[in-house]
Scaffold this active site. Structure first.
Site, PDB file in Angstrom:
ATOM      1  N   ASP A 174      47.916  27.379  48.837  1.00  0.00           N
ATOM      2  CA  ASP A 174      46.694  26.693  48.429  1.00  0.00           C
ATOM      3  C   ASP A 174      45.694  26.677  49.585  1.00  0.00           C
ATOM      4  OD1 ASP A 174      47.567  24.705  50.176  1.00  0.00           O
ATOM      5  OD2 ASP A 174      48.228  23.365  48.590  1.00  0.00           O
ATOM      6  N   GLN A 175      44.624  25.960  49.425  1.00  0.00           N
ATOM      7  CA  GLN A 175      43.562  25.914  50.425  1.00  0.00           C
ATOM      8  C   GLN A 175      44.029  25.304  51.746  1.00  0.00           C
ATOM      9  OE1 GLN A 175      40.061  23.898  48.994  1.00  0.00           O
ATOM     10  NE2 GLN A 175      38.746  25.447  49.903  1.00  0.00           N
TER      11      GLN A 175
END
Length: 145
Positions: free
Chosen positions: A19-20
């Protein structure tokens, strides 16, 4: 995962699984559990597709996951898969996702053996040989009297 026979599946974290924040997104652990479960069943001598060809399905009815430490891009991880319980139509698999010797995630999935019409079936009665092979990965096996 206590002292139980465990099947080990090695995976490498792909970029798309992060994810980010640079860690594996939680949704990927269910996919990794499936990878471990299907590899374990294949290693005992039958594939999911063969089960389905024989009219035996194994839908997930419950999933639990406890996140302890994150996995990150390009790390090699191990998915350790065992069977918590097998009884009648129910089977529950237990999982540990590890990096080296560090536990990252612990989880469980609960499944029901069914036919194509989604009617429950007793695997011990329908496929006794397969049932016996699954017992090698089982922490506690309960059979019908």
């Amino acid at each position: 995962m206590e002292e139980i026979n465990k099947h080990e599946t090695l995976l490498r974290v792909r970029y798309q699984e992060t994810d980010q924040m640079g860690v594996v997104h939680h949704s990927n652990y269910a996919v990794w559990f499936e990878a471990g479960r299907t590899a374990m069943i294949r290693d005992i001598g039958i594939s999911y597709s063969e089960l389905e060809q024989n009219g035996i399905l194994l839908p997930v009815v419950d999933l639990h996951c406890r996140f302890i430490s994150p996995a990150r891009y390009e790390e090699e991880i191990r998915v350790l898969t065992g069977i918590q319980e097998i009884h009648g139509p129910k089977i529950s698999f237990c999982y540990e996702v590890c990096r080296d010797d560090q536990l990252l995630v612990r989880g469980e999935t609960i499944h029901l053996w069914t036919n194509r019409e989604m009617k429950r079936l007793n695997l011990e009665k329908k496929e006794p040989e397969l049932f016996q092979k699954l017992l090698q990965y089982t922490l506690s096996a309960k059979t019908e009297e």
